[in-house]
Design a protein around this motif. Structure first.
Motif, PDB file in Angstrom:
ATOM      1  N   ASP A   1       0.823  -1.214   0.000  1.00  0.00           N
ATOM      2  CA  ASP A   1       0.000   0.000   0.000  1.00  0.00           C
ATOM      3  C   ASP A   1       0.856   1.263   0.000  1.00  0.00           C
ATOM      4  O   ASP A   1       0.318   2.376  -0.015  1.00  0.00           O
ATOM      5  CB  ASP A   1      -0.916   0.044   1.226  1.00  0.00           C
ATOM      6  N   TYR A   2       2.169   1.090   0.034  1.00  0.00           N
ATOM      7  CA  TYR A   2       3.086   2.210   0.191  1.00  0.00           C
ATOM      8  C   TYR A   2       4.139   2.232  -0.912  1.00  0.00           C
ATOM      9  O   TYR A   2       4.479   1.190  -1.484  1.00  0.00           O
ATOM     10  CB  TYR A   2       3.821   2.118   1.534  1.00  0.00           C
ATOM     11  N   THR A   3       4.664   3.423  -1.159  1.00  0.00           N
ATOM     12  CA  THR A   3       5.890   3.558  -1.930  1.00  0.00           C
ATOM     13  C   THR A   3       7.052   3.275  -0.987  1.00  0.00           C
ATOM     14  O   THR A   3       7.115   3.827   0.117  1.00  0.00           O
ATOM     15  CB  THR A   3       6.006   4.974  -2.510  1.00  0.00           C
ATOM     16  N   ILE A   4       7.943   2.403  -1.442  1.00  0.00           N
ATOM     17  CA  ILE A   4       9.078   1.992  -0.617  1.00  0.00           C
ATOM     18  C   ILE A   4      10.346   2.646  -1.134  1.00  0.00           C
ATOM     19  O   ILE A   4      10.589   2.677  -2.349  1.00  0.00           O
ATOM     20  CB  ILE A   4       9.256   0.467  -0.623  1.00  0.00           C
TER      21      ILE A   4
ATOM     22  N   SER B   1       7.584   1.554  -6.398  1.00  0.00           N
ATOM     23  CA  SER B   1       6.226   2.087  -6.299  1.00  0.00           C
ATOM     24  C   SER B   1       5.241   0.987  -5.941  1.00  0.00           C
ATOM     25  O   SER B   1       5.558  -0.212  -5.992  1.00  0.00           O
ATOM     26  CB  SER B   1       5.820   2.738  -7.621  1.00  0.00           C
ATOM     27  N   LYS B   2       4.025   1.407  -5.609  1.00  0.00           N
ATOM     28  CA  LYS B   2       2.989   0.423  -5.277  1.00  0.00           C
ATOM     29  C   LYS B   2       2.700  -0.494  -6.456  1.00  0.00           C
ATOM     30  O   LYS B   2       2.376  -1.678  -6.280  1.00  0.00           O
ATOM     31  CB  LYS B   2       1.715   1.147  -4.849  1.00  0.00           C
TER      32      LYS B   2
ATOM     33  N   ARG C   1       3.307   7.138   1.994  1.00  0.00           N
ATOM     34  CA  ARG C   1       2.121   7.476   1.232  1.00  0.00           C
ATOM     35  C   ARG C   1       1.623   8.788   1.818  1.00  0.00           C
ATOM     36  O   ARG C   1       2.047   9.168   2.913  1.00  0.00           O
ATOM     37  CB  ARG C   1       1.070   6.370   1.285  1.00  0.00           C
ATOM     38  N   PRO C   2       0.769   9.517   1.109  1.00  0.00           N
ATOM     39  CA  PRO C   2       0.360  10.837   1.601  1.00  0.00           C
ATOM     40  C   PRO C   2      -0.114  10.805   3.049  1.00  0.00           C
ATOM     41  O   PRO C   2      -1.028  10.052   3.400  1.00  0.00           O
ATOM     42  CB  PRO C   2      -0.759  11.223   0.639  1.00  0.00           C
TER      43      PRO C   2
END
Length: 115
Positions: A31-34, A52-53, A99-100
């Motif tokens: 669910d996140y950008t790593i 990216s996701k 993530r935002p």
């Protein structure tokens, strides 16, 4: 409680390989950008790679062609495969999940490349 734990660091010889792991609890990594960053003593933090996701990857020029980032959704773990290691790869490596509105980081794992 969200936690990212890096592991897999250690001492490697020039030209050798290491695989770093970033295991997550309390969040789903897909669910996140790593991102992976590294920091050597006396230097600024350096971006290494982004996953990216959707699975797209980007790498710093300094590691392109030698490092590969990947994600295991079953194990909820991200890996950084590091090949053809150089002394200048010596640093503490940190993984982050973003993530935002959310930004989580691990404590880091030390990588030392030396003969």
């Amino acid at each position: 409680q969200v936690q990212l734990v890096e592991s897999g660091g250690g001492l490697a010889q020039p030209g050798g390989s290491l695989r770093l792991s970033c295991a997550a609890s309390g969040l789903i990594l897909s669910d996140y950008t790593i991102e992976w960053y590294r920091q050597a003593p006396g230097t600024q933090r350096e971006w290494v790679t982004t996953l990216s996701k959707s699975g797209d990857t980007n790498y710093a020029d300094s590691v392109k062609g030698r490092f590969t980032v990947s994600r295991d959704n079953v194990r909820n773990t991200v890996y950084l495969q590091m090949n053809s290691l150089k002394p200048e790869d010596t640093a503490v490596y940190h993984c982050g999940a973003r993530r935002p509105g959310y930004d989580y980081w691990g404590q880091g794992t030390q990588v030392t490349v030396s003969s």
